[in-house]
Motif scaffolding. Structure first.
Motif, PDB file in Angstrom:
ATOM      1  N   VAL A 161      77.909 116.055 126.772  1.00 27.04           N
ATOM      2  CA  VAL A 161      78.981 115.782 125.795  1.00 27.04           C
ATOM      3  C   VAL A 161      79.495 114.355 126.024  1.00 27.04           C
ATOM      4  O   VAL A 161      80.698 114.105 126.194  1.00 27.04           O
ATOM      5  CB  VAL A 161      80.126 116.808 125.893  1.00 27.04           C
ATOM      6  N   GLY A 162      78.587 113.426 126.099  1.00 27.30           N
ATOM      7  CA  GLY A 162      78.953 112.029 126.292  1.00 27.30           C
ATOM      8  C   GLY A 162      77.850 111.126 125.782  1.00 27.30           C
ATOM      9  O   GLY A 162      76.716 111.556 125.540  1.00 27.30           O
ATOM     10  N   ALA A 163      78.189 109.859 125.615  1.00 31.57           N
ATOM     11  CA  ALA A 163      77.238 108.888 125.072  1.00 31.57           C
ATOM     12  C   ALA A 163      76.149 108.556 126.091  1.00 31.57           C
ATOM     13  O   ALA A 163      76.410 108.483 127.290  1.00 31.57           O
ATOM     14  CB  ALA A 163      77.958 107.618 124.633  1.00 31.57           C
ATOM     15  N   GLU A 164      74.929 108.329 125.609  1.00 29.61           N
ATOM     16  CA  GLU A 164      73.798 107.885 126.416  1.00 29.61           C
ATOM     17  C   GLU A 164      73.220 106.627 125.777  1.00 29.61           C
ATOM     18  O   GLU A 164      73.102 106.543 124.552  1.00 29.61           O
ATOM     19  CB  GLU A 164      72.713 108.953 126.480  1.00 29.61           C
ATOM     20  N   VAL A 165      72.855 105.671 126.628  1.00 27.53           N
ATOM     21  CA  VAL A 165      72.311 104.395 126.133  1.00 27.53           C
ATOM     22  C   VAL A 165      70.925 104.204 126.735  1.00 27.53           C
ATOM     23  O   VAL A 165      70.715 104.454 127.927  1.00 27.53           O
ATOM     24  CB  VAL A 165      73.234 103.220 126.517  1.00 27.53           C
ATOM     25  N   GLN A 166      69.974 103.749 125.939  1.00 30.30           N
ATOM     26  CA  GLN A 166      68.602 103.535 126.388  1.00 30.30           C
ATOM     27  C   GLN A 166      68.104 102.175 125.897  1.00 30.30           C
ATOM     28  O   GLN A 166      68.119 101.906 124.697  1.00 30.30           O
ATOM     29  CB  GLN A 166      67.686 104.648 125.869  1.00 30.30           C
ATOM     30  N   LEU A 167      67.686 101.317 126.853  1.00 30.65           N
ATOM     31  CA  LEU A 167      67.123 100.014 126.512  1.00 30.65           C
ATOM     32  C   LEU A 167      65.611 100.136 126.445  1.00 30.65           C
ATOM     33  O   LEU A 167      64.977 100.676 127.351  1.00 30.65           O
ATOM     34  CB  LEU A 167      67.508  98.989 127.594  1.00 30.65           C
ATOM     35  N   ARG A 168      65.013  99.618 125.366  1.00 30.44           N
ATOM     36  CA  ARG A 168      63.551  99.667 125.236  1.00 30.44           C
ATOM     37  C   ARG A 168      62.901  98.727 126.259  1.00 30.44           C
ATOM     38  O   ARG A 168      63.528  97.788 126.741  1.00 30.44           O
ATOM     39  CB  ARG A 168      63.128  99.245 123.817  1.00 30.44           C
ATOM     40  N   LYS A 169      61.635  99.010 126.563  1.00 28.97           N
ATOM     41  CA  LYS A 169      60.929  98.213 127.563  1.00 28.97           C
ATOM     42  C   LYS A 169      60.802  96.750 127.157  1.00 28.97           C
ATOM     43  O   LYS A 169      60.811  95.850 127.997  1.00 28.97           O
ATOM     44  CB  LYS A 169      59.530  98.794 127.811  1.00 28.97           C
ATOM     45  N   ASP A 170      60.662  96.488 125.855  1.00 28.47           N
ATOM     46  CA  ASP A 170      60.545  95.094 125.412  1.00 28.47           C
ATOM     47  C   ASP A 170      61.882  94.364 125.409  1.00 28.47           C
ATOM     48  O   ASP A 170      61.937  93.164 125.137  1.00 28.47           O
ATOM     49  CB  ASP A 170      59.916  95.030 124.014  1.00 28.47           C
ATOM     50  N   ARG A 171      62.972  95.094 125.667  1.00 25.61           N
ATOM     51  CA  ARG A 171      64.331  94.551 125.772  1.00 25.61           C
ATOM     52  C   ARG A 171      64.777  93.851 124.481  1.00 25.61           C
ATOM     53  O   ARG A 171      65.617  92.958 124.518  1.00 25.61           O
ATOM     54  CB  ARG A 171      64.434  93.573 126.958  1.00 25.61           C
ATOM     55  N   GLU A 172      64.192  94.247 123.368  1.00 23.87           N
ATOM     56  CA  GLU A 172      64.599  93.682 122.082  1.00 23.87           C
ATOM     57  C   GLU A 172      65.534  94.611 121.314  1.00 23.87           C
ATOM     58  O   GLU A 172      66.224  94.152 120.399  1.00 23.87           O
ATOM     59  CB  GLU A 172      63.369  93.367 121.229  1.00 23.87           C
ATOM     60  N   THR A 173      65.554  95.894 121.658  1.00 22.30           N
ATOM     61  CA  THR A 173      66.445  96.836 120.985  1.00 22.30           C
ATOM     62  C   THR A 173      67.096  97.749 122.002  1.00 22.30           C
ATOM     63  O   THR A 173      66.561  97.958 123.107  1.00 22.30           O
ATOM     64  CB  THR A 173      65.678  97.689 119.958  1.00 22.30           C
ATOM     65  N   LEU A 174      68.266  98.305 121.598  1.00 20.37           N
ATOM     66  CA  LEU A 174      69.023  99.213 122.454  1.00 20.37           C
ATOM     67  C   LEU A 174      69.461 100.401 121.613  1.00 20.37           C
ATOM     68  O   LEU A 174      70.003 100.227 120.519  1.00 20.37           O
ATOM     69  CB  LEU A 174      70.228  98.489 123.072  1.00 20.37           C
ATOM     70  N   TRP A 175      69.209 101.588 122.125  1.00 19.64           N
ATOM     71  CA  TRP A 175      69.584 102.811 121.415  1.00 19.64           C
ATOM     72  C   TRP A 175      70.804 103.433 122.069  1.00 19.64           C
ATOM     73  O   TRP A 175      70.907 103.498 123.292  1.00 19.64           O
ATOM     74  CB  TRP A 175      68.443 103.829 121.450  1.00 19.64           C
ATOM     75  N   MET A 176      71.745 103.913 121.191  1.00 21.53           N
ATOM     76  CA  MET A 176      72.918 104.638 121.648  1.00 21.53           C
ATOM     77  C   MET A 176      72.889 106.028 121.034  1.00 21.53           C
ATOM     78  O   MET A 176      72.705 106.184 119.823  1.00 21.53           O
ATOM     79  CB  MET A 176      74.211 103.897 121.245  1.00 21.53           C
ATOM     80  N   PHE A 177      73.062 107.069 121.869  1.00 21.14           N
ATOM     81  CA  PHE A 177      73.077 108.450 121.401  1.00 21.14           C
ATOM     82  C   PHE A 177      74.417 109.087 121.788  1.00 21.14           C
ATOM     83  O   PHE A 177      74.800 109.061 122.961  1.00 21.14           O
ATOM     84  CB  PHE A 177      71.919 109.246 122.027  1.00 21.14           C
ATOM     85  N   HIS A 178      75.095 109.645 120.771  1.00 22.04           N
ATOM     86  CA  HIS A 178      76.428 110.217 121.014  1.00 22.04           C
ATOM     87  C   HIS A 178      76.506 111.560 120.293  1.00 22.04           C
ATOM     88  O   HIS A 178      76.168 111.671 119.112  1.00 22.04           O
ATOM     89  CB  HIS A 178      77.515 109.271 120.487  1.00 22.04           C
ATOM     90  N   PRO A 179      76.936 112.629 121.005  1.00 21.09           N
ATOM     91  CA  PRO A 179      77.074 113.928 120.331  1.00 21.09           C
ATOM     92  C   PRO A 179      78.204 113.896 119.303  1.00 21.09           C
ATOM     93  O   PRO A 179      79.232 113.248 119.520  1.00 21.09           O
ATOM     94  CB  PRO A 179      77.391 114.886 121.483  1.00 21.09           C
ATOM     95  N   VAL A 180      78.005 114.588 118.169  1.00 22.40           N
ATOM     96  CA  VAL A 180      79.012 114.611 117.104  1.00 22.40           C
ATOM     97  C   VAL A 180      79.128 116.051 116.587  1.00 22.40           C
ATOM     98  O   VAL A 180      78.129 116.733 116.377  1.00 22.40           O
ATOM     99  CB  VAL A 180      78.641 113.630 115.966  1.00 22.40           C
ATOM    100  N   GLY A 181      80.390 116.509 116.449  1.00 23.97           N
ATOM    101  CA  GLY A 181      80.608 117.850 115.916  1.00 23.97           C
ATOM    102  C   GLY A 181      80.365 117.899 114.409  1.00 23.97           C
ATOM    103  O   GLY A 181      80.901 117.086 113.654  1.00 23.97           O
ATOM    104  N   LEU A 182      79.557 118.851 113.991  1.00 23.38           N
ATOM    105  CA  LEU A 182      79.194 118.937 112.573  1.00 23.38           C
ATOM    106  C   LEU A 182      79.963 120.048 111.835  1.00 23.38           C
ATOM    107  O   LEU A 182      80.102 120.002 110.607  1.00 23.38           O
ATOM    108  CB  LEU A 182      77.683 119.199 112.437  1.00 23.38           C
ATOM    109  N   GLU A 183      80.460 121.041 112.558  1.00 24.82           N
ATOM    110  CA  GLU A 183      81.140 122.157 111.900  1.00 24.82           C
ATOM    111  C   GLU A 183      82.199 122.712 112.844  1.00 24.82           C
ATOM    112  O   GLU A 183      81.920 122.955 114.027  1.00 24.82           O
ATOM    113  CB  GLU A 183      80.138 123.262 111.542  1.00 24.82           C
ATOM    114  N   PHE A 184      83.423 122.871 112.325  1.00 27.40           N
ATOM    115  CA  PHE A 184      84.538 123.355 113.137  1.00 27.40           C
ATOM    116  C   PHE A 184      85.182 124.573 112.471  1.00 27.40           C
ATOM    117  O   PHE A 184      85.285 124.645 111.252  1.00 27.40           O
ATOM    118  CB  PHE A 184      85.605 122.248 113.299  1.00 27.40           C
ATOM    119  N   LYS A 185      85.614 125.491 113.284  1.00 28.95           N
ATOM    120  CA  LYS A 185      86.403 126.620 112.792  1.00 28.95           C
ATOM    121  C   LYS A 185      87.865 126.389 113.106  1.00 28.95           C
ATOM    122  O   LYS A 185      88.205 125.764 114.119  1.00 28.95           O
ATOM    123  CB  LYS A 185      85.929 127.936 113.424  1.00 28.95           C
TER     124      LYS A 185
END
Length: 548
Positions: A127-151
């Motif tokens: 339940v937290g952000a994850e960051v991944q740098l590509r091997k070529d160091r030209e791009t960086l990916w950020m992954f963050h969980p997001v709630g899609l449906e709430f009661k």
């Protein structure tokens, strides 16, 4: 000595320029690396911060089911200059929203984020952000969980998706290259200025005066002893010039004396070397004569018997021819007279003995040829064991018990060796000298110690790394003291009485092994523990060519 490829006046400047070039290159790479690391760290923090804000807005919009608001937010992400793509995945990793509308309702496998599935799972689990740098160091990916449906009334979402954003780092890299280039250029200009200043200094203060000394020394090396170095001043170069002039004067004074001494030394050396050769040859001839004596006497002692037996047989054959086919009393008497049965039994034995003696003579002659190698090329392939055996053969007369001296045993420990390329005659002479010295040491030990009953010489051979051959010759005599070991390979050094040795045997052997064969000759000894000589030579004479 390898000559430096540049004149002295340019050497310092060139070294500085080379150093500056290397330093600038290393500095350039380091600056780029540091700048990239700073940019990537900043981008990571920015991605996490932006991701937290964006996820907060998305969850708010999902609670209100405001799809129009989500579209606007995605469009805003698409307009960011450093974002390549933004994706919202559902709990089954299918695309719900994307800055590229063509990817909506697609599986993750059809997107660039497919290789980061584990990161997305980890982001959901933590339940937290994850960051991944590509091997070529030209791009960086950020992954963050997001709630899609709430009661209503429930803090945690019923469905958890992932916000995936790809950030473009090319601008960061361009900034890093620009900053690194600017700094490296500054270093290079500074080094060029420093090199130029040093060039002017060395050219005027050092190199012109040093060039004068070089020219003077070159004329001196050409044989001109009238040349003198003329420098003014009081620095080190002036002191060198004064010492140089003094050296020339000393050389002039001693030249005639050295030339005369050299002539005398050459004559003495030739005489001593010839004396050593004749001494070795005399010992070899004595050994050969001793070994050949017994088989020759044996052959000549049996020749009359063979002759008589042969004549008797011929007489019987003649009688048989005369009275054949029926034997007559004369033949029977003759057979009894000469004891034909005994002759028939003894004659093959005598002939076998004669052949044995003849073979012995042949072995000695072959051994003599193997030892001297007079009929072969100096440099050829040789069986080292055959050379050792032939050398031992001619020393057999010195190994036997004589005048209270016990018999000296030869213990061989031969390993399988290939033929080696060597100067066979010279190598045999080395073996001869070392073995002869070992025998002398054992005889001397036996004379000094009457309880010494088992004198022996151990000869071991082995291959080292398939490139070298090692021959070790060790005796169990009284050994060599450390002071003597320091000089055993020196020319003219000997511990034998006057007239018994010239001191050239081991010296010449050292030259043959080390200089002629590019090998090694060492002596290991201690008082009371005998002496061991270790010879190492390459399998091929050209094996080490070009090394060193």
């Amino acid at each position: 000595m390898t000559r430096f490829p540049f004149p002295l006046r340019f050497s310092i400047s060139i070294i500085l320029l080379l150093f500056g070039t290397v330093f600038s290159a290393v500095s350039f790479q380091r600056e780029i690396s540091l700048a990239l690391e700073r940019g990537e760290a900043d981008m990571t923090r920015q991605a996490i911060f932006t991701g937290n804000q964006t996820v907060g807005l998305l969850e708010y919009l999902y609670r209100d089911r405001d799809e129009r608001g989500i579209d606007i937010l995605i469009d805003q992400l698409a307009g960011a200059h450093n974002i390549n793509i933004a994706l919202i995945f559902d709990e089954n990793d299918r695309v719900l929203w994307s800055t590229q509308r063509s990817l909506r309702d697609r599986s993750i496998e059809e997107t660039n984020a497919s290789s980061f599935r584990e990161k997305m799972t980890q982001a959901r689990r933590q339940v937290g952000a994850e960051v991944q740098l590509r091997k070529d160091r030209e791009t960086l990916w950020m992954f963050h969980p997001v709630g899609l449906e709430f009661k209503v009334g429930n803090t945690f979402p019923e469905r958890v998706g992932i916000l995936a954003v790809e950030y473009d780092l090319r601008i960061t890299r361009a900034i890093a290259y620009r900053d690194a280039t600017r700094r490296s250029l500054g270093y290079g200009i500074a080094i060029v200025i420093l090199g130029t200043l040093l060039w002017f200094f060395f050219d005027n203060i050092v190199t012109k005066r040093a060039s004068h000394l070089v020219k003077t020394s070159q004329r001196l090396s050409g044989g001109n002893l009238t040349i003198r170095a003329r420098l003014k001043g009081s620095d080190e170069l002036y002191c060198i010039a004064v010492a140089f002039n003094q050296m020339i004067e000393e050389i002039q004074k001693k030249q005639e004396a050295l030339e005369q001494t050299l002539r005398e030394l050459k004559q003495t050396q030739s005489q001593l070397i010839q004396s050593e050769k004749m001494s070795g040859l005399g010992q070899m001839v004595a050994g050969v004569a001793h070994e050949i004596n017994n088989p020759i006497n044996f052959i000549y002692g049996n020749v009359p018997h063979v002759d008589r037996y042969t004549q008797d047989l011929l007489d019987i054959i003649n009688d048989y021819q005369k009275f054949y086919p029926n034997p007559i009393p004369e033949i029977e008497d003759k057979l009894e007279e000469i004891d034909f049965d005994f002759i028939n039994e003894d004659l093959p034995k005598l002939l076998k003995s004669i052949r044995s003696g003849a073979n012995r003579v042949k072995e000695i002659v072959v051994g003599l040829r193997t030892f001297s190698r007079l009929d072969e090329a100096q440099n050829k392939m040789v069986d080292i064991h055959q050379s050792l055996d032939s050398t031992i053969l001619f020393l057999q007369h010195r190994l036997k018990s004589d005048r209270g001296i016990p018999e000296i045993k030869i213990v061989k420990s031969y390993h399988n060796l290939p033929e080696i390329e060597c100067y066979a005659g010279q190598l045999n002479q080395v073996f001869f000298n070392i073995l002869n010295n070992s025998i002398d040491a054992l005889i001397e030990t036996a004379r000094e110690n009457k309880e010494f009953q088992n004198p022996a010489i151990v000869i071991q051979t082995q291959s080292i790394d398939n490139c070298w051959v090692q021959i070790a010759i060790a005796d169990n005599g009284k050994g060599i003291d450390p002071e003597t070991q320091k000089h055993i390979f020196d020319p003219f050094f000997t511990t034998k009485p006057i007239g018994s040795g010239t001191g050239l045997g081991l010296s010449i052997g050292y030259q043959v092994i080390v200089e002629r064969h590019k090998g090694k000759l060492e002596c290991h000894s201690a008082i009371g523990e005998g002496a061991k000589f270790i010879i190492e030579i390459p399998l091929k004479l050209d094996l080490l060519k070009g090394i060193g």
